[in-house]
Design a protein around this motif. Structure first.
Motif, short mmCIF file in Angstrom:
data_model
loop_
_atom_site.label_atom_id
_atom_site.label_comp_id
_atom_site.label_asym_id
_atom_site.label_seq_id
_atom_site.Cartn_x
_atom_site.Cartn_y
_atom_site.Cartn_z
N ASN A 17 0.80 -1.23 0.00
CA ASN A 17 0.00 0.00 0.00
C ASN A 17 0.83 1.28 0.00
O ASN A 17 0.37 2.32 0.46
CB ASN A 17 -0.95 -0.01 1.20
CG ASN A 17 -1.97 -1.12 1.08
OD1 ASN A 17 -2.49 -1.40 0.00
ND2 ASN A 17 -2.29 -1.78 2.19
N ILE A 18 2.04 1.22 -0.53
CA ILE A 18 2.91 2.39 -0.58
C ILE A 18 2.82 3.12 -1.92
O ILE A 18 3.22 4.29 -2.03
CB ILE A 18 4.39 1.98 -0.32
CG1 ILE A 18 5.27 3.22 -0.09
CG2 ILE A 18 4.93 1.13 -1.48
CD1 ILE A 18 4.86 4.08 1.06
N LEU A 19 2.25 2.50 -2.94
CA LEU A 19 2.25 3.10 -4.27
C LEU A 19 1.52 4.44 -4.31
O LEU A 19 1.95 5.37 -5.01
CB LEU A 19 1.65 2.14 -5.30
CG LEU A 19 2.62 1.19 -6.00
CD1 LEU A 19 1.87 0.29 -6.96
CD2 LEU A 19 3.71 1.96 -6.73
N GLY A 20 0.42 4.54 -3.58
CA GLY A 20 -0.33 5.79 -3.58
C GLY A 20 0.51 7.00 -3.20
O GLY A 20 0.56 8.00 -3.94
N PRO A 21 1.20 6.95 -2.05
CA PRO A 21 2.07 8.08 -1.70
C PRO A 21 3.21 8.30 -2.70
O PRO A 21 3.66 9.43 -2.88
CB PRO A 21 2.63 7.67 -0.33
CG PRO A 21 1.61 6.74 0.24
CD PRO A 21 1.08 5.99 -0.94
N LEU A 22 3.69 7.22 -3.34
CA LEU A 22 4.83 7.35 -4.24
C LEU A 22 4.47 7.93 -5.61
O LEU A 22 5.33 8.50 -6.28
CB LEU A 22 5.50 5.99 -4.45
CG LEU A 22 6.23 5.34 -3.27
CD1 LEU A 22 6.86 4.04 -3.71
CD2 LEU A 22 7.27 6.27 -2.70
N ILE A 23 3.23 7.78 -6.04
CA ILE A 23 2.87 8.11 -7.42
C ILE A 23 3.21 9.55 -7.81
O ILE A 23 3.78 9.77 -8.90
CB ILE A 23 1.39 7.77 -7.70
CG1 ILE A 23 1.28 6.26 -8.01
CG2 ILE A 23 0.82 8.58 -8.87
CD1 ILE A 23 -0.12 5.77 -8.32
N PRO A 24 2.93 10.57 -6.99
CA PRO A 24 3.33 11.92 -7.41
C PRO A 24 4.84 12.04 -7.65
O PRO A 24 5.27 12.69 -8.62
CB PRO A 24 2.87 12.80 -6.25
CG PRO A 24 1.74 12.05 -5.62
CD PRO A 24 2.14 10.61 -5.74
N ASP A 25 5.65 11.44 -6.78
CA ASP A 25 7.10 11.49 -6.96
C ASP A 25 7.54 10.71 -8.20
O ASP A 25 8.46 11.13 -8.90
CB ASP A 25 7.79 10.91 -5.72
CG ASP A 25 8.01 11.96 -4.64
OD1 ASP A 25 7.79 13.14 -4.92
OD2 ASP A 25 8.39 11.59 -3.52
N ILE A 26 6.90 9.57 -8.44
CA ILE A 26 7.26 8.77 -9.61
C ILE A 26 6.91 9.52 -10.89
O ILE A 26 7.68 9.52 -11.86
CB ILE A 26 6.56 7.40 -9.56
CG1 ILE A 26 7.05 6.59 -8.35
CG2 ILE A 26 6.83 6.61 -10.84
CD1 ILE A 26 6.34 5.26 -8.16
N ILE A 27 5.75 10.16 -10.91
CA ILE A 27 5.35 10.96 -12.08
C ILE A 27 6.38 12.05 -12.35
O ILE A 27 6.81 12.26 -13.49
CB ILE A 27 3.95 11.58 -11.85
CG1 ILE A 27 2.88 10.48 -11.90
CG2 ILE A 27 3.66 12.65 -12.89
CD1 ILE A 27 1.49 10.98 -11.55
N LYS A 28 6.81 12.73 -11.30
CA LYS A 28 7.79 13.80 -11.44
C LYS A 28 9.17 13.26 -11.80
O LYS A 28 9.84 13.78 -12.71
CB LYS A 28 7.87 14.61 -10.15
CG LYS A 28 8.83 15.78 -10.19
CD LYS A 28 8.84 16.52 -8.86
CE LYS A 28 9.85 17.67 -8.87
NZ LYS A 28 9.87 18.39 -7.58
N GLY A 29 9.59 12.20 -11.11
CA GLY A 29 10.93 11.67 -11.33
C GLY A 29 11.13 11.05 -12.68
O GLY A 29 12.23 11.14 -13.26
#
Length: 425
Positions: free
Chosen positions: A36-48
């Motif tokens: 359940n960590i993908l939700g918090p990571l998605i904005p950073d992944i989109i940017k990165g």
């Protein structure tokens, strides 16, 4: 003497193996930490990785599609090789996936890495429930199952907090603040992608879990009829039953709605209200899972007071209303409405699963495998929301989620289980 040995064996079987129960709880914690960590990571992944919303939707797709691939085969593997081997193999596969993403942090590697982690989590989900029944004793199974869900929810809340802590310290002065763990991660994590530190953490967690499993003595698990995977012919026969397909669609819709909301909360709050995804957004996602856990406790009370179908209808209607408030309300309201949706969703999985199994007279183990396969809904819904988000914006793209929630609401009206839940009034 033989009779005494049998009675002694029964006495031992009735006494919970608290060490093994603790291990199962630890496995639940690890599953939740990774899942359940993908939700918090998605904005950073989109940017990165400079991704569109649609491309970002492939991340949960890669993870949850593994459930469709591995749920039924995992049951067969457990019957052939037993729980210890399957659990150790599952964590080993997840270790490889975590290591690959940590060493090669790019989108092309991320998709197969997440698929491998999903394969491991699917194997674990199938193996640990029968193990918990044997370790805790059949009479305590319901209690320990609820306790395991509380552990699961706790890990879902903690995981975003770990992410916020690490991201806040890596790549800046915090990496030299004397924290040995942060300093070690700073040497291997690209400063422009501090969120990759989570996959180094997952690599360590899965490696430790493999070691713990290998040195632990597992009890002999005799699967009940309701837990056996069954042959492929049995699955094919069940799939010709329209009720099986309708309930499988219910699980598909539930996981789709859950992940379709959880994976886009942080991005939504960032895009429309300017909240920092590394702090406020991650906290909102953590609260979503925390309130889902708290809602499970209330659900236990409600299911003793009213028919499960009534509870399901109330929960589905409340979830749709709260989602509307979260989508179109002001920033302060959205910040709390999104987590409250988790509270509304909390009872849906268990009710749909119970209604499904109580609607067929046999082959419950095979039916459970089909229902677990339907977890691929968590792969499809976030992908659809991301694809629509690129075209109409994330706010209107999330209107799609009323379709699965509406179907869940309909189950409360058309389901006709052979056995209803027992109530006190």
């Amino acid at each position: 003497a033989a009779g005494e040995r049998v009675e002694h064996g029964r006495a031992r079987a009735l006494k919970p193996n608290y060490l093994m129960v603790g291990l199962v709880f630890l496995i639940f914690f690890a599953i939740s930490l990774l899942t359940n960590i993908l939700g918090p990571l998605i904005p950073d992944i989109i940017k990165g990785f400079s991704l569109s919303l649609g491309m970002a939707g492939f991340l949960p797709f890669a993870f949850f599609i593994a459930y469709g691939v591995m749920s039924i085969p995992s049951g067969m593997l457990v019957e052939r090789y037993r729980e210890k081997v399957v659990i150790a193999a599952a964590f080993s596969v997840a270790f490889v996936g975590s290591l690959a993403f940590a060493l090669f942090p790019n989108f092309a590697v991320g998709l197969p890495s997440l698929f491998l982690i999903g394969i491991g989590m699917a194997m674990l989900q199938v193996a640990i429930n029968p193990l918990l029944r044997v370790a805790g004793g059949e009479k305590q199974f319901a209690f320990f199952s609820v306790a395991a869900q509380l552990v699961f929810g706790l890990a879902s809340f903690i995981s975003p907090q770990i992410y916020s802590y690490l991201v806040g310290r890596l790549g800046g002065e915090g990496s030299r603040d004397g924290n040995a763990i942060v300093a070690a991660l700073a040497r291997v994590v690209p400063p422009e992608l501090p969120w990759i530190s989570m996959y180094w953490v997952f690599m360590v967690v899965t490696a430790v879990m493999v070691a713990i499993v290998l040195v632990t003595r597992f009890p002999r698990v005799e699967l009940t009829e309701s837990e056996r995977a069954g042959a492929w012919a049995t699955h094919r026969a069940l799939l010709r039953n329209p009720h099986v397909l309708l309930y499988a669609l219910g699980i598909f819709c539930y996981v789709g709605a859950e992940q379709g909301i959880a994976n886009w909360i942080s991005q939504f709050l960032s895009s429309y209200h300017g909240f920092d995804p590394q702090t406020t957004g991650a906290t909102a996602v953590g609260r979503f899972w925390l309130l889902m856990t708290i809602g499970c406790l209330l659900g236990l009370v409600l299911l003793k007071l009213m028919d499960s179908r009534t509870v399901l209808k109330i929960a589905a209607a409340a979830a749709m209303a709260t989602l509307a408030v979260a989508q179109f309300g002001p920033a302060g309201v959205a910040l709390y409405a999104f987590p409250f949706i988790g509270f509304c969703l909390s009872v849906m999985w268990s009710i749909i699963f119970a209604l499904a199994l109580n609607s067929v007279a046999e082959h419950h183990g095979s039916f459970s495998g089909i229902l677990c396969t339907a977890i691929i809904g968590g792969a499809i819904a976030p992908l659809v929301v991301g694809w629509l988000g690129d075209r109409v914006g994330l706010r209107y793209a999330m209107l799609f989620l009323y379709l699965p929630l509406g179907y869940i609401l309909s189950i409360g009206f058309w389901s006709r289980p052979l056995v209803n839940n027992e109530t006190v009034i």
